[in-house]
Design a protein around this motif. Structure first.
Motif, PDB file in Angstrom:
ATOM      1  N   GLN A  27      55.833 146.628  31.975  1.00  0.00           N
ATOM      2  CA  GLN A  27      56.393 145.285  32.033  1.00  0.00           C
ATOM      3  C   GLN A  27      56.982 144.866  30.691  1.00  0.00           C
ATOM      4  N   GLU A  45      54.796 137.933  23.252  1.00  0.00           N
ATOM      5  CA  GLU A  45      55.397 136.932  24.140  1.00  0.00           C
ATOM      6  C   GLU A  45      55.906 137.639  25.380  1.00  0.00           C
ATOM      7  N   TYR A  46      55.801 136.990  26.525  1.00  0.00           N
ATOM      8  CA  TYR A  46      56.235 137.588  27.783  1.00  0.00           C
ATOM      9  C   TYR A  46      56.765 136.501  28.704  1.00  0.00           C
ATOM     10  N   ASP A  47      57.508 136.927  29.699  1.00  0.00           N
ATOM     11  CA  ASP A  47      58.094 136.033  30.695  1.00  0.00           C
ATOM     12  C   ASP A  47      57.057 135.811  31.803  1.00  0.00           C
ATOM     13  N   GLU A  48      56.487 134.624  31.866  1.00  0.00           N
ATOM     14  CA  GLU A  48      55.441 134.330  32.847  1.00  0.00           C
ATOM     15  C   GLU A  48      55.915 134.489  34.287  1.00  0.00           C
ATOM     16  N   SER A  49      57.205 134.362  34.526  1.00  0.00           N
ATOM     17  CA  SER A  49      57.710 134.500  35.898  1.00  0.00           C
ATOM     18  C   SER A  49      57.610 135.940  36.402  1.00  0.00           C
ATOM     19  N   LYS A  50      57.400 136.892  35.498  1.00  0.00           N
ATOM     20  CA  LYS A  50      57.280 138.292  35.888  1.00  0.00           C
ATOM     21  C   LYS A  50      55.833 138.717  36.124  1.00  0.00           C
TER      22      LYS A  50
END
Length: 73
Positions: A27, A45-50
């Motif tokens: 991911q 940091e990451y895209d919470e929607s994924k």
């Protein structure tokens, strides 16, 4: 055995979806530069929607020398 991390060492980090048997999907993959000896603090940091709350995710972190090898090898 303790290894001394060189000042130009690296910390590759992967966040992997590991919910399905024998199947993984990366991911997120990033690398941090070492900023001194351990413990080494870092934030990913990451895209919470994924992120699917029904799935399981794992994080892996390696400590490497500048050539991508484990220290002391």
């Amino acid at each position: 055995m303790a290894y001394v991390l060189s000042s130009d060492g690296r910390l590759p980090v992967q966040i992997v979806s590991a919910s399905l048997a024998n199947a993984t999907e990366t991911q997120l993959q990033t690398t941090f530069e070492a900023q001194g000896q351990s413990p080494i603090e870092f934030f990913v940091e990451y895209d919470e929607s994924k992120v699917d709350e029904r799935m399981t995710y794992t994080a892996t972190v390696r400590i490497e020398d500048p050539d991508g090898q484990l220290p002391g090898r």
